[in-house]
Enzyme design. Structure first.
Site, PDB file in Angstrom:
ATOM      1  N   LYS A 120       2.885  -0.125 -16.789  1.00  0.00           N
ATOM      2  CA  LYS A 120       2.617   0.889 -15.768  1.00  0.00           C
ATOM      3  C   LYS A 120       1.976   2.110 -16.410  1.00  0.00           C
ATOM      4  CE  LYS A 120       5.103   4.286 -14.323  1.00  0.00           C
ATOM      5  NZ  LYS A 120       6.166   5.196 -13.828  1.00  0.00           N
ATOM      6  N   ASP A 173       0.010   3.450 -11.240  1.00  0.00           N
ATOM      7  CA  ASP A 173       0.959   4.062 -10.313  1.00  0.00           C
ATOM      8  C   ASP A 173       0.612   5.530 -10.109  1.00  0.00           C
ATOM      9  OD1 ASP A 173       3.167   4.371  -8.674  1.00  0.00           O
ATOM     10  OD2 ASP A 173       4.541   4.744 -10.350  1.00  0.00           O
ATOM     11  N   LEU A 174      -0.453   5.774  -9.326  1.00  0.00           N
ATOM     12  CA  LEU A 174      -0.882   7.140  -9.034  1.00  0.00           C
ATOM     13  C   LEU A 174      -0.541   7.578  -7.612  1.00  0.00           C
ATOM     14  CD1 LEU A 174      -4.357   7.219 -10.833  1.00  0.00           C
ATOM     15  CD2 LEU A 174      -2.101   7.845 -11.712  1.00  0.00           C
ATOM     16  N   LYS A 175       0.001   6.663  -6.830  1.00  0.00           N
ATOM     17  CA  LYS A 175       0.522   6.989  -5.493  1.00  0.00           C
ATOM     18  C   LYS A 175      -0.488   7.758  -4.641  1.00  0.00           C
ATOM     19  CE  LYS A 175       5.310   7.132  -7.168  1.00  0.00           C
ATOM     20  NZ  LYS A 175       5.030   6.960  -8.607  1.00  0.00           N
ATOM     21  N   TYR A 176      -1.635   7.168  -4.426  1.00  0.00           N
ATOM     22  CA  TYR A 176      -2.684   7.818  -3.651  1.00  0.00           C
ATOM     23  C   TYR A 176      -2.182   8.181  -2.253  1.00  0.00           C
ATOM     24  CZ  TYR A 176      -5.807   5.867  -7.227  1.00  0.00           C
ATOM     25  OH  TYR A 176      -6.426   5.537  -8.400  1.00  0.00           O
ATOM     26  N   HIS A 177      -2.486   9.403  -1.843  1.00  0.00           N
ATOM     27  CA  HIS A 177      -2.060   9.886  -0.520  1.00  0.00           C
ATOM     28  C   HIS A 177      -3.031  10.985  -0.109  1.00  0.00           C
ATOM     29  CE1 HIS A 177       1.530  11.395   2.155  1.00  0.00           C
ATOM     30  NE2 HIS A 177       0.425  11.193   2.847  1.00  0.00           N
ATOM     31  N   ASP A 178      -4.021  10.615   0.710  1.00  0.00           N
ATOM     32  CA  ASP A 178      -5.062  11.570   1.114  1.00  0.00           C
ATOM     33  C   ASP A 178      -5.724  11.006   2.377  1.00  0.00           C
ATOM     34  OD1 ASP A 178      -7.168  13.588   1.017  1.00  0.00           O
ATOM     35  OD2 ASP A 178      -6.674  13.784  -1.111  1.00  0.00           O
ATOM     36  N   ILE A 179      -6.829  11.600   2.793  1.00  0.00           N
ATOM     37  CA  ILE A 179      -7.531  11.059   3.947  1.00  0.00           C
ATOM     38  C   ILE A 179      -8.066   9.672   3.595  1.00  0.00           C
ATOM     39  CG2 ILE A 179      -8.103  13.362   4.795  1.00  0.00           C
ATOM     40  CD1 ILE A 179     -10.959  12.895   3.774  1.00  0.00           C
ATOM     41  N   PRO A 180      -8.249   8.799   4.594  1.00  0.00           N
ATOM     42  CA  PRO A 180      -8.624   7.412   4.301  1.00  0.00           C
ATOM     43  C   PRO A 180      -9.848   7.251   3.410  1.00  0.00           C
ATOM     44  CG  PRO A 180      -7.947   7.605   6.582  1.00  0.00           C
ATOM     45  CD  PRO A 180      -7.983   8.998   6.032  1.00  0.00           C
ATOM     46  N   ASN A 181     -10.894   8.038   3.656  1.00  0.00           N
ATOM     47  CA  ASN A 181     -12.116   7.874   2.880  1.00  0.00           C
ATOM     48  C   ASN A 181     -11.897   8.209   1.402  1.00  0.00           C
ATOM     49  OD1 ASN A 181     -15.107   7.415   2.878  1.00  0.00           O
ATOM     50  ND2 ASN A 181     -15.091   9.524   2.130  1.00  0.00           N
ATOM     51  N   THR A 206      12.873   6.634  -5.596  1.00  0.00           N
ATOM     52  CA  THR A 206      14.251   6.351  -6.017  1.00  0.00           C
ATOM     53  C   THR A 206      14.982   7.593  -6.509  1.00  0.00           C
ATOM     54  OG1 THR A 206      13.380   5.644  -8.170  1.00  0.00           O
ATOM     55  CG2 THR A 206      13.850   3.923  -6.545  1.00  0.00           C
ATOM     56  N   ARG A 241      17.997   0.147 -14.449  1.00  0.00           N
ATOM     57  CA  ARG A 241      18.607   0.515 -15.716  1.00  0.00           C
ATOM     58  C   ARG A 241      19.569  -0.593 -16.149  1.00  0.00           C
ATOM     59  NH1 ARG A 241      15.211   3.803 -15.411  1.00  0.00           N
ATOM     60  NH2 ARG A 241      15.317   6.056 -15.682  1.00  0.00           N
ATOM     61  N   GLN A 290      16.922   9.384 -11.893  1.00  0.00           N
ATOM     62  CA  GLN A 290      16.979   8.470 -10.763  1.00  0.00           C
ATOM     63  C   GLN A 290      18.307   8.618 -10.030  1.00  0.00           C
ATOM     64  OE1 GLN A 290      14.326   6.959 -10.062  1.00  0.00           O
ATOM     65  NE2 GLN A 290      13.208   6.430 -11.897  1.00  0.00           N
ATOM     66  N   ARG A 350      12.228   4.091 -19.969  1.00  0.00           N
ATOM     67  CA  ARG A 350      12.921   4.625 -21.137  1.00  0.00           C
ATOM     68  C   ARG A 350      13.891   3.667 -21.821  1.00  0.00           C
ATOM     69  NH1 ARG A 350      14.015  10.177 -17.926  1.00  0.00           N
ATOM     70  NH2 ARG A 350      13.641   8.702 -16.233  1.00  0.00           N
TER      71      ARG A 350
END
Length: 249
Positions: free
Chosen positions: A52, A79-87, A137, A198, A207, A228
């Site tokens: 990752k 794992d950058l968790k994209y969250h923006d407008i669709p384009n 989590t 874990r 966590q 870790r």
């Protein structure tokens, strides 16, 4: 009975992972330099196949670290968790596909339009899995209530997973504590990647909703993310092998 999930790009399910537990383990490279990441990969050796790359390492080193991992034969879970407008999200996913990643994350809360745009952009790389993050989590019901999300964590996870799968995502990121409910309500034909794993006896860190590798597998997870406990171990390869043994059992 699992709900119907139309318009989905096929995911071959848990059986496609075969009997090799390395197919289910993702080692998190939560470090600040490419050199540190390379040391971990070398130390783990052939005890893991997928790594990752998250916000910390990607922000520090950029896409070159992904290029190097892919060129070395490793699979990358971006794992950058994209969250923006669709384009915007579609453009980012297309760039990630060009990097050769095998899995990437978007936020399920970004709406069906955003999720669908991400899935369509990912089609330029066959086999690229778009995974929707449900509830982190590190959060519990108290945290969700504080930001105005009513109901249990489980309710939120199922609601977000349903939206994600209905809009074509091949899987979700969720705690193993919700995985069994996801399997019973939404079926088996999608991936569940579980962070917050874990080995028994290790620190929980930051966590909240954690489980052991064996518990994650028993609950219906298809993949587990471990950072870790492996990367900070005196012998990362031995720790990874121990976790593989727990997965197999």
């Amino acid at each position: 009975m699992p709900v119907a999930l139309p318009n989905r790009i096929p995911y071959s399910g848990l059986t496609s992972l075969g009997g090799d537990p390395r197919q289910r383990l993702i080692v998190a490279l939560d470090v600040s330099t490419a050199a540190a990441a390379q040391r971990i990969v070398a130390a783990v050796g052939d005890s893991a196949l997928t790594y990752k790359v998250g916000m910390q390492l990607y922000t520090a080193e950029g896409p070159q670290v992904v290029h190097d991992l892919v060129a070395s034969g490793r699979r990358v879970f971006l794992d950058l968790k994209y969250h923006d407008i669709p384009n915007t999200v579609a453009g980012a996913v297309a760039e990630a596909a060009n990097l050769g990643v095998s899995m990437l994350t978007v936020h399920a809360a970004g709406s069906g339009k955003m999720l669908r745009a991400a899935v369509e952009a990912a089609q330029v790389r066959p086999g690229l899995m778009v995974l929707a993050v449900t509830v982190l989590t590190s959060l519990d019901a108290y945290d969700l209530d504080k930001i105005g999300i009513r109901g249990s964590v489980e309710d939120s996870v199922v609601r977000l997973a349903t939206i994600a799968l209905a809009n074509g995502c091949q899987g979700v990121v969720a705690s193993a504590r919700e995985a069994s409910t996801l399997r019973s309500e939404l079926g088996g034909n999608f991936a569940i990647v579980t962070p917050g794993v874990r080995p028994a006896g290790t620190s929980a860190g930051d966590q909240v909703r954690i489980v052991t590798p064996a518990e994650a597998m028993a609950s219906g997870a298809s993949h587990i993310v471990v950072g870790r406990p492996i990367t900070e171990a005196a012998d990362p390869a031995a720790e990874a092998r121990a976790i593989l043994g727990q997965i197999s059992r």
